[in-house]
Design a protein around this motif. Structure first.
Motif, short mmCIF file in Angstrom:
data_model
loop_
_atom_site.label_atom_id
_atom_site.label_comp_id
_atom_site.label_asym_id
_atom_site.label_seq_id
_atom_site.Cartn_x
_atom_site.Cartn_y
_atom_site.Cartn_z
N ASP A 38 1.01 -1.21 -0.02
CA ASP A 38 0.07 0.13 0.06
C ASP A 38 1.09 1.21 0.13
OD1 ASP A 38 -2.00 2.31 0.51
OD2 ASP A 38 -2.40 1.49 2.49
N ASP A 39 1.75 1.28 0.89
CA ASP A 39 2.81 2.38 1.00
C ASP A 39 3.48 2.66 -0.28
OD1 ASP A 39 1.83 2.76 3.70
OD2 ASP A 39 3.60 1.58 4.58
N TYR A 40 4.04 1.56 -0.81
CA TYR A 40 4.87 1.63 -2.04
C TYR A 40 3.90 2.13 -3.22
CZ TYR A 40 7.79 -0.09 -6.06
OH TYR A 40 8.39 -0.16 -7.02
N ALA A 41 2.76 1.51 -3.45
CA ALA A 41 1.81 1.78 -4.48
C ALA A 41 1.43 3.44 -4.31
CB ALA A 41 0.58 0.95 -4.54
N ASN A 125 -9.39 -2.15 -9.59
CA ASN A 125 -9.26 -3.42 -8.89
C ASN A 125 -8.38 -4.39 -9.68
OD1 ASN A 125 -12.61 -2.47 -8.64
ND2 ASN A 125 -11.49 -2.80 -6.72
N VAL A 126 -7.75 -4.83 -8.96
CA VAL A 126 -6.49 -5.92 -9.54
C VAL A 126 -6.55 -7.35 -9.02
CG1 VAL A 126 -4.05 -6.32 -10.13
CG2 VAL A 126 -5.03 -3.98 -9.80
N PRO A 127 -7.22 -8.17 -9.83
CA PRO A 127 -7.16 -9.48 -9.60
C PRO A 127 -5.77 -10.03 -9.58
CG PRO A 127 -7.71 -9.57 -11.67
CD PRO A 127 -7.61 -7.94 -11.32
N VAL A 128 -5.49 -10.88 -8.19
CA VAL A 128 -4.47 -11.64 -8.07
C VAL A 128 -4.51 -12.99 -8.29
CG1 VAL A 128 -2.71 -12.00 -6.30
CG2 VAL A 128 -3.70 -9.87 -6.10
N VAL A 129 -3.84 -13.42 -9.54
CA VAL A 129 -4.06 -14.74 -10.12
C VAL A 129 -3.01 -15.43 -9.99
CG1 VAL A 129 -4.70 -15.90 -12.06
CG2 VAL A 129 -5.95 -13.58 -11.53
N GLY A 136 -7.57 -13.52 -4.97
CA GLY A 136 -8.05 -12.21 -4.40
C GLY A 136 -8.01 -10.97 -5.25
N THR A 137 -8.10 -9.72 -4.47
CA THR A 137 -7.90 -8.48 -5.22
C THR A 137 -7.33 -7.64 -4.47
OG1 THR A 137 -9.89 -7.71 -4.52
CG2 THR A 137 -10.27 -8.68 -6.60
N VAL A 138 -6.38 -6.62 -5.02
CA VAL A 138 -5.91 -5.40 -4.71
C VAL A 138 -6.66 -4.56 -5.05
CG1 VAL A 138 -3.92 -4.03 -3.98
CG2 VAL A 138 -3.67 -6.80 -4.10
N ASN A 139 -7.02 -3.45 -4.21
CA ASN A 139 -8.16 -2.31 -4.69
C ASN A 139 -7.45 -0.85 -4.32
OD1 ASN A 139 -9.84 -4.57 -5.31
ND2 ASN A 139 -9.92 -4.79 -3.09
N LEU A 157 1.22 -3.97 -10.96
CA LEU A 157 2.57 -4.26 -10.18
C LEU A 157 2.17 -4.29 -8.75
CD1 LEU A 157 5.65 -4.59 -10.04
CD2 LEU A 157 5.88 -1.87 -9.95
N ALA A 158 1.43 -3.46 -8.13
CA ALA A 158 1.05 -3.82 -6.58
C ALA A 158 0.23 -5.16 -6.50
CB ALA A 158 0.30 -2.64 -6.19
N GLY A 159 -0.36 -5.65 -7.24
CA GLY A 159 -1.13 -6.84 -7.36
C GLY A 159 -0.14 -7.98 -7.33
N LEU A 160 0.99 -7.84 -8.47
CA LEU A 160 1.89 -8.82 -8.44
C LEU A 160 2.74 -8.91 -7.10
CD1 LEU A 160 3.04 -8.34 -12.14
CD2 LEU A 160 1.78 -10.27 -11.32
#
Length: 173
Positions: A38-41, A125-129, A136-139, A157-160
């Motif tokens: 979160d902080d990095y993004a 919304n980024v799906p984590v696959v 899940g997702t990173v939003n 990138l944050a999702g990865l």
């Protein structure tokens, strides 16, 4: 401050963010990893809210694992996504969702009033696959109504970066 100094400070801040993510993974701390991601993004996205959700494919529900604003969106909260266009797009088709403006927020999110009350006007919304399965997702929600391609790439990138945390959580009993 010169452009070179500014660029150097941004690079130092980004490296510190990567180091924080690495420390969280070295300590096997998924929650700390989500916080560090979160902080990095935030360096690229300038988002006002970040949430991370685990996806339960059996029930078509997402359960919040992390929130940068736990008062408004506490960890543990869940949402049923069965039969929704968002659920089909993000969770089943595993595609990034980009919602720009209040109309998009209203159309796709039942909690659109809470989102509006926080002053948020756009979402990624980024799906984590992994292995063909959405974990899940990173939003990321932003106070601006429009997003750029660079915003979407930073969110992806944050999702990865979140994938190792999701993998570790899958292994927990």
């Amino acid at each position: 401050m010169t452009d070179a100094n500014s660029a150097s400070r941004r690079a130092d801040t980004a490296l510190a963010g990567v180091a924080a993510i690495a420390r969280a993974y070295a300590g096997a701390d998924a929650g700390a990893a989500f916080q560090a991601i979160d902080d990095y993004a935030r360096l690229s996205l300038a988002h006002a809210l970040c949430t991370v959700n685990r996806f339960d494919a059996q029930s078509m529900r997402v359960v919040r694992l992390y929130s940068s604003n736990p008062q408004a969106y506490p960890p543990g909260g869940s949402k049923d996504k069965s039969g929704t266009a968002w659920g089909r797009h993000v969770l089943l088709e595993q595609q990034v969702f980009v919602g720009e403006g209040e109309d998009a927020i209203r159309e796709f999110f039942n909690d659109h009033d809470a989102i509006r009350d926080l002053g948020l006007q756009s979402v990624i919304n980024v799906p984590v696959v992994y292995g063909g399965a959405c974990l899940g997702t990173v939003n990321f929600l932003m106070p601006r109504p429009a997003l750029s391609d660079a915003d979407v790439h930073a969110a992806r990138l944050a999702g990865l970066l979140a994938l190792p945390a999701f993998q570790a959580l899958r292994l927990e009993p």
